[in-house]
Design an enzyme around this catalytic site. Sequence first.
Site, PDB file in Angstrom:
ATOM      1  N   ASP A 207      25.705  34.734  -8.630  1.00  7.80           N
ATOM      2  CA  ASP A 207      24.653  35.180  -9.538  1.00  7.80           C
ATOM      3  C   ASP A 207      24.169  36.584  -9.166  1.00  7.80           C
ATOM      4  O   ASP A 207      23.949  36.899  -7.993  1.00  7.80           O
ATOM      5  CB  ASP A 207      23.499  34.180  -9.464  1.00  7.80           C
ATOM      6  CG  ASP A 207      22.387  34.510 -10.417  1.00  7.80           C
ATOM      7  OD1 ASP A 207      22.446  34.058 -11.556  1.00  7.80           O
ATOM      8  OD2 ASP A 207      21.455  35.233 -10.003  1.00  7.80           O
TER       9      ASP A 207
ATOM     10  N   CYS B 249       0.831  -1.202   0.000  1.00 11.07           N
ATOM     11  CA  CYS B 249       0.000   0.000   0.000  1.00 11.07           C
ATOM     12  C   CYS B 249       0.863   1.249   0.000  1.00 11.07           C
ATOM     13  O   CYS B 249       2.059   1.205   0.263  1.00 11.07           O
ATOM     14  CB  CYS B 249      -0.885   0.043   1.253  1.00 11.07           C
ATOM     15  SG  CYS B 249      -1.945  -1.402   1.502  1.00 11.07           S
TER      16      CYS B 249
ATOM     17  N   CYS C 254      -6.180   1.664  -2.095  1.00 11.40           N
ATOM     18  CA  CYS C 254      -5.430   2.934  -2.091  1.00 11.40           C
ATOM     19  C   CYS C 254      -4.661   3.173  -3.380  1.00 11.40           C
ATOM     20  O   CYS C 254      -4.122   4.264  -3.587  1.00 11.40           O
ATOM     21  CB  CYS C 254      -4.473   2.983  -0.905  1.00 11.40           C
ATOM     22  SG  CYS C 254      -3.035   1.878  -1.029  1.00 11.40           S
TER      23      CYS C 254
ATOM     24  N   CYS D 130      -2.811   4.805   3.064  1.00 11.04           N
ATOM     25  CA  CYS D 130      -3.930   3.877   2.834  1.00 11.04           C
ATOM     26  C   CYS D 130      -4.916   3.920   4.001  1.00 11.04           C
ATOM     27  O   CYS D 130      -4.515   3.862   5.166  1.00 11.04           O
ATOM     28  CB  CYS D 130      -3.404   2.453   2.662  1.00 11.04           C
ATOM     29  SG  CYS D 130      -4.709   1.246   2.297  1.00 11.04           S
TER      30      CYS D 130
ATOM     31  N   ARG E 146       1.168  -7.788  -3.996  1.00 10.92           N
ATOM     32  CA  ARG E 146       0.344  -7.182  -5.033  1.00 10.92           C
ATOM     33  C   ARG E 146      -0.196  -5.843  -4.556  1.00 10.92           C
ATOM     34  O   ARG E 146      -0.365  -5.619  -3.354  1.00 10.92           O
ATOM     35  CB  ARG E 146      -0.819  -8.108  -5.409  1.00 10.92           C
ATOM     36  CG  ARG E 146      -0.354  -9.377  -6.117  1.00 10.92           C
ATOM     37  CD  ARG E 146      -1.516 -10.236  -6.532  1.00 10.92           C
ATOM     38  NE  ARG E 146      -1.073 -11.378  -7.344  1.00 10.92           N
ATOM     39  CZ  ARG E 146      -1.867 -12.300  -7.858  1.00 10.92           C
ATOM     40  NH1 ARG E 146      -3.181 -12.207  -7.647  1.00 10.92           N
ATOM     41  NH2 ARG E 146      -1.383 -13.284  -8.568  1.00 10.92           N
TER      42      ARG E 146
END
Length: 510
Positions: A451, A32, A66, A36, A61
């Site tokens: 700069d 997740c 979420c 989540c 997996r």
Amino acid sequence: MDFWQRYKAIDTRDARFDGQFYTAVKSTGIYCRPSCPARTPKPENVEFFETSAAAHESGYRACKRCLPEAVPGTPAWNIRSDVAARAMRLINDGLVDDGGVPALAGRLGYSTRQLGRILSQELGAGPLALARAARAQTARQLLVSTGMSLADVAFAAGFNSVRQFNETISAVFDKTPGQLRATANGRRDPVDAPAGTLTLRLPYREPFDPGVFRFLEARAIPGVEIADGTSYERTLALPHGVAHFRVSATGQGYLELQIHSVNLKDLHRLITRVRRLFDLDADPQAIDAALAADPRLAASVAEVPGLRLPGALDPQEMLVRAMVGQQITVSAARTALAGLSVCGERFDASEPGPATAEAPPHPEARITRLFPTASSLAEHVPELLRGPARRTASLQAAAAAMASGDLDFGFGDTPETLAAALLPQAGIGPWTVGYLSMRILGAPDVFLAGDAAVRNGIRALGGDAGDPTFTAASPWRSYATLHLWRLAALPRTATTSTPANPERKAPHHG
């Protein structure tokens, strides 16, 4: 972050860390995003991964609730300059899809075995697995956001076959491509999008300051780019063809990317480069918190939260822009670049691109050409560029070196390797290298102390009191530089000097 810091993030469902690490739950086999909404698992059931690819490789997996792939990417690949970060930048830019692991290893200067070992140790997955995860993320985005055919989605995401696409989607998301598309719930293709246009949402972490659009607007080359305070449109040459696209601010947690034409093989690369251009993987809350700790910057950060570091779509183009813009105003640089652009390839927006033959003409066809190639510039710079002969000669030499391959640099470099490649070239000094590190690499800790606009910005803060190099803001001094540029561009008294270099002037935040 250690285990308990990450566990606290998931226990409080802190969305700031979405995409920066992934939470896998051993008891469910699911990974997740940190935010989540599911019940926080017990610590003994939690495993953390740096990348989704590492979670895939370990057998987990993606959570269907979420959607951990539907988040901005990690800013670590810009913060870090090690081999793993450089590899991730190149993988996201499609190098493995085009040339395989040998091309990636060769670009980084390692053998394929060494590179695989480094990435496995650092990120928990090898280059092929990391590339597969990037393809799966792109495929998910196309499936839920567009009406493209499944076959087109497969090849646009970088898969070599529909079978490989089906197997990967099923393995990663535990759904077939068709089932994953069904989760879109009517979110595909907004009804007001021009017919034939591919429209995608590019998420970012809040807050987001739209001043990056004004920065690009001030530097937009007529005929090549069109920009205003909320949109940016242009053409871009990519390895497999020409892309024509438009990016718009929505104020709803994402930018809208409308693609009018692109070769599907370049789609993932285009998405990645647009994300880099607008710094969409940044963690603005962490950046702003660090900068606001300096009392000199606190008011500017409060006024402009979520300021983004403008990136680059093409490294060679960015070098040309920087060299042309040295020691002249933004307006003068834009005029000079417009003159150079006439040697760019003509582009007719009324003609569909190679991958979208069914697309009708874009309704506002004001883009007429591509930015010139290095070889074209090498040939035409002397006749098109006005100004000091030394600048013309330096630019022509750099263009010729890029065209021949003798000058080779890109997104996979570090500030050190970029300096090693560029400093030997005539007309390129430390300021240019620092500026290009910010724009091309997204390097977050560059401070352009010499700069002119930075010095003016410091004076606008009330003087030179305090650390003149803002070391306390590290590793976010590039963003401190942007704040100082912004302050330097605000209305000042007539006695205040004006910075001369176009790229040393601040983004126009208004």
